[in-house]
Design an enzyme around this catalytic site. Sequence first.
Site, mmCIF file in Angstrom:
data_model
loop_
_atom_site.group_PDB
_atom_site.id
_atom_site.type_symbol
_atom_site.label_atom_id
_atom_site.label_comp_id
_atom_site.label_asym_id
_atom_site.label_seq_id
_atom_site.Cartn_x
_atom_site.Cartn_y
_atom_site.Cartn_z
ATOM 1 N NE ARG A 71 -3.714 -0.152 2.372
ATOM 2 C CZ ARG A 71 -4.930 -0.112 1.833
ATOM 3 N NH1 ARG A 71 -5.398 1.027 1.343
ATOM 4 N NH2 ARG A 71 -5.671 -1.204 1.781
ATOM 5 N N GLY A 72 0.646 2.148 -0.916
ATOM 6 C CA GLY A 72 1.496 3.329 -1.023
ATOM 7 C C GLY A 72 0.694 4.583 -1.266
ATOM 8 C CB VAL A 78 -4.104 -0.906 -2.128
ATOM 9 C CG1 VAL A 78 -5.432 -0.984 -2.862
ATOM 10 C CG2 VAL A 78 -3.829 -2.191 -1.374
ATOM 11 C CE LYS A 97 0.335 1.131 -9.316
ATOM 12 N NZ LYS A 97 1.555 1.526 -10.067
ATOM 13 C CG ASP A 127 9.234 5.108 -8.273
ATOM 14 O OD1 ASP A 127 10.132 5.405 -7.451
ATOM 15 O OD2 ASP A 127 8.135 4.636 -7.930
#
Length: 339
Positions: A22-23, A27, A42, A135
């Site tokens: 979870r970010g 999630v 996702k 990222d």
Amino acid sequence: MGAPILEEPFTNKFTKKKEIARGLRGVIRCVEDDKGAKFAAKTIRKTQKGQNIVDEIEMEMRALNVCEGVSTVVNLHAVYMTSRDYTFILDYLPSDLHSEVEKSGPMKEAEVVQIIRDLLKTLKFLHDRQIVHLDLKPENILIDEERKIYLCDFGMSKVLQNEKETCRVAGTTEYCSPEQIQFEPLSTASDMWSVGVIAYVLLSKISPFNPAQDGQEKHETQNAVINCTYDFDDSSWSSRSAESKSFIQTLLIRAPQKRASVDEALSHPWIAEKENGVEMAAPPKIIRRLSKRSSSLALLGDQNLNVSDSSGKASDAAQEILAAIGELPSKKIKSDSQD
């Protein structure tokens, strides 16, 4: 071509099994279809902190569709859309490089070489199309039982049209390039910085910019990144080759224009593939899973397109690439189900 978009909740077709992560963006869950096959789901809300982020979500979807068939990128199988969120149905892999290093410690150098080589080939595919990931970190590189890697999480990816894009600071600071932290123009070199950090971590299990792993303040880590302050003094480096350190040093350079490009990194003696002990002149192209491509993806697969002409203006071919990347998946299916 591209993953179908279905206007219904993903739970109509999949059963939730467990939460994986979870970010800030959403999630990720492990789910199963009616045949028991596992996938990663996702889910990303369309609005976050009062801001509509649909454009960012659709950019991630486009990047994944462009990578359809690339053997080292997770497959996007379908997209489920409701009034509140999008859910991507992706390949499920139970482990990532961060978990592997945390569990087993620094990796063998030969394995790191193979991992970084495969990552660079993946980035070459992206960078040739002016796509930057932005990222890159061990958590976003999944690994299967055969030790094969799969790049995931394109949530921050961008198409660079003039290399004047800027990016907010997000994700793990240790892996961000100095220009990301300082809101400076981004380029493919921003990804190359992250490759250098990843190689360092896989070989030593420590961060080059927070070597004590002591929970130092975020601004201290940012300053170390901006000033490019790192060394190879830890005992873990005593058994590592000079070539591995040289490779990292070609990437962890403050000035983006001085960093090794993806082609230069693939040609570095530490990475370059060898045949009968002799370095190959050029690395082989990344293996593709699919042989049939749509007209857009066939265009994107051309390795000889010039991005700009002598005046610096985007060439016709480059404009066609950007147009192809900008296309949303054409197959959209509406369901009678309500979210």
